[in-house]
Motif scaffolding. Sequence first.
Motif, mmCIF file in Angstrom:
data_model
loop_
_atom_site.group_PDB
_atom_site.id
_atom_site.type_symbol
_atom_site.label_atom_id
_atom_site.label_comp_id
_atom_site.label_asym_id
_atom_site.label_seq_id
_atom_site.Cartn_x
_atom_site.Cartn_y
_atom_site.Cartn_z
ATOM 1 N N LEU A 86 0.833 -1.206 0.000
ATOM 2 C CA LEU A 86 0.000 0.000 0.000
ATOM 3 C C LEU A 86 0.870 1.259 0.000
ATOM 4 O O LEU A 86 0.546 2.241 -0.665
ATOM 5 C CB LEU A 86 -0.920 -0.002 1.222
ATOM 6 N N ALA A 87 1.977 1.214 0.745
ATOM 7 C CA ALA A 87 2.881 2.368 0.772
ATOM 8 C C ALA A 87 3.472 2.627 -0.614
ATOM 9 O O ALA A 87 3.609 3.783 -1.043
ATOM 10 C CB ALA A 87 3.992 2.121 1.789
ATOM 11 N N GLN A 88 3.811 1.565 -1.319
ATOM 12 C CA GLN A 88 4.362 1.715 -2.668
ATOM 13 C C GLN A 88 3.310 2.255 -3.633
ATOM 14 O O GLN A 88 3.590 3.145 -4.443
ATOM 15 C CB GLN A 88 4.886 0.365 -3.166
ATOM 16 N N LEU A 89 2.102 1.743 -3.537
ATOM 17 C CA LEU A 89 1.031 2.198 -4.418
ATOM 18 C C LEU A 89 0.613 3.631 -4.097
ATOM 19 O O LEU A 89 0.166 4.366 -4.985
ATOM 20 C CB LEU A 89 -0.184 1.259 -4.292
ATOM 21 N N ALA A 90 0.745 4.043 -2.843
ATOM 22 C CA ALA A 90 0.392 5.411 -2.457
ATOM 23 C C ALA A 90 1.314 6.438 -3.104
ATOM 24 O O ALA A 90 0.989 7.629 -3.128
ATOM 25 C CB ALA A 90 0.426 5.554 -0.940
ATOM 26 N N ALA A 91 2.447 5.984 -3.629
ATOM 27 C CA ALA A 91 3.377 6.874 -4.333
ATOM 28 C C ALA A 91 3.312 6.679 -5.842
ATOM 29 O O ALA A 91 4.161 7.186 -6.578
ATOM 30 C CB ALA A 91 4.798 6.616 -3.840
ATOM 31 N N TYR A 97 -4.726 4.395 -8.709
ATOM 32 C CA TYR A 97 -4.086 3.522 -7.731
ATOM 33 C C TYR A 97 -3.596 4.322 -6.524
ATOM 34 O O TYR A 97 -3.694 3.864 -5.387
ATOM 35 C CB TYR A 97 -2.923 2.765 -8.370
ATOM 36 N N ARG A 98 -3.036 5.512 -6.778
ATOM 37 C CA ARG A 98 -2.542 6.327 -5.669
ATOM 38 C C ARG A 98 -3.676 6.711 -4.717
ATOM 39 O O ARG A 98 -3.544 6.588 -3.493
ATOM 40 C CB ARG A 98 -1.861 7.588 -6.215
ATOM 41 N N ALA A 99 -4.791 7.147 -5.278
ATOM 42 C CA ALA A 99 -5.923 7.558 -4.448
ATOM 43 C C ALA A 99 -6.494 6.388 -3.657
ATOM 44 O O ALA A 99 -6.760 6.508 -2.455
ATOM 45 C CB ALA A 99 -7.009 8.187 -5.325
ATOM 46 N N VAL A 100 -6.681 5.252 -4.322
ATOM 47 C CA VAL A 100 -7.260 4.087 -3.639
ATOM 48 C C VAL A 100 -6.339 3.602 -2.519
ATOM 49 O O VAL A 100 -6.799 3.239 -1.431
ATOM 50 C CB VAL A 100 -7.539 2.955 -4.647
ATOM 51 N N GLN A 105 -5.147 3.202 3.264
ATOM 52 C CA GLN A 105 -4.296 3.503 4.405
ATOM 53 C C GLN A 105 -5.069 4.284 5.471
ATOM 54 O O GLN A 105 -4.930 4.017 6.672
ATOM 55 C CB GLN A 105 -3.079 4.314 3.952
ATOM 56 N N ALA A 106 -5.864 5.245 5.034
ATOM 57 C CA ALA A 106 -6.653 6.037 5.983
ATOM 58 C C ALA A 106 -7.668 5.165 6.722
ATOM 59 O O ALA A 106 -7.865 5.317 7.937
ATOM 60 C CB ALA A 106 -7.362 7.172 5.242
ATOM 61 N N LYS A 116 -6.469 11.385 13.829
ATOM 62 C CA LYS A 116 -5.567 12.420 13.326
ATOM 63 C C LYS A 116 -4.782 11.914 12.117
ATOM 64 O O LYS A 116 -4.645 12.615 11.108
ATOM 65 C CB LYS A 116 -4.620 12.855 14.443
ATOM 66 N N GLY A 117 -4.254 10.686 12.216
ATOM 67 C CA GLY A 117 -3.509 10.130 11.097
ATOM 68 C C GLY A 117 -4.383 9.903 9.881
ATOM 69 O O GLY A 117 -3.975 10.176 8.739
ATOM 70 N N ALA A 118 -5.605 9.406 10.106
ATOM 71 C CA ALA A 118 -6.536 9.183 8.995
ATOM 72 C C ALA A 118 -6.904 10.496 8.334
ATOM 73 O O ALA A 118 -6.945 10.600 7.099
ATOM 74 C CB ALA A 118 -7.785 8.478 9.502
ATOM 75 N N ALA A 119 -7.163 11.523 9.137
ATOM 76 C CA ALA A 119 -7.511 12.833 8.586
ATOM 77 C C ALA A 119 -6.387 13.387 7.727
ATOM 78 O O ALA A 119 -6.631 14.007 6.682
ATOM 79 C CB ALA A 119 -7.842 13.806 9.714
ATOM 80 N N ALA A 120 -5.138 13.140 8.128
ATOM 81 C CA ALA A 120 -3.997 13.612 7.341
ATOM 82 C C ALA A 120 -3.944 12.917 5.980
ATOM 83 O O ALA A 120 -3.624 13.547 4.959
ATOM 84 C CB ALA A 120 -2.703 13.367 8.115
ATOM 85 N N LYS A 121 -4.249 11.611 5.955
ATOM 86 C CA LYS A 121 -4.274 10.883 4.680
ATOM 87 C C LYS A 121 -5.374 11.428 3.771
ATOM 88 O O LYS A 121 -5.156 11.662 2.572
ATOM 89 C CB LYS A 121 -4.509 9.395 4.934
#
Length: 237
Positions: A86-91, A97-100, A105-106, A116-121
């Motif tokens: 997921l970290a690789q796809l997020a980039a 794919y990046r958005a999904v 992750q969120a 807080k972490g989810a809101a940042a994502k």
Amino acid sequence: MALTPQNNEAFLREVDEELRKDQAAALWRRWGRAIAIAIVAGLAVFAGYLFWQHQRREAAGREGEQMQLAWDDLSAERTAKATPALAQLAASKRDGYRAVALFTQADLLLRKDDLKGAAAKFAAIAADNTLDPSFRELAAVRQTNAEFDTLPPEQVIARLRAIAVPENAYFGSAGELVALAYLKQGKRDLAGKLFGQIAQSDRVPPSLRQRAVQMAGVLGVDAVSAEAGTLGNKATQ
């Protein structure tokens, strides 16, 4: 001896053909190298374009498989195994794919109660101008939902006002948050009106629409008949 008209015409054709050959030879001697280079360059560009398209398809196929494997791992509660993918796809350079991956992750952070972490994502998706507006609007709604208790009502309204309209796909969720923000401000009339609009919208999920009916009723807006009429119209279609 004079040439007959037929012989004269044949002679002129031969002269014309020889002239064209001489002109073509002269043209080739002068520009042949440049023409050959241009043809080769054009073929190289075309071949490069075909290779680039092939590479894109190959990369998209690999990322699709990678996403599916990550979802399979998540379904089997193998979160640790899915996390690197997921970290690789997020980039990824591919917007979808990046958005999904970022949404996934969120959601994982929400499962850990890391609001807080989810809101940042979600905020990262909402701020990404390269993404389709539908991704960004959904992210804004989910970001606001994750941090609603810590936001001033004015900020909630400012962030979601353009989404909380009946023609928007996320009207129900955005409208509910904006209406609750109005209540925090003590603007019961605006909150009741918005809850009434949600209750009358056939694009809103039934559970959310039912909540809107109840809230509108508490605020003095009769949305029961309107909601029942909407459901009745759908039943007769």
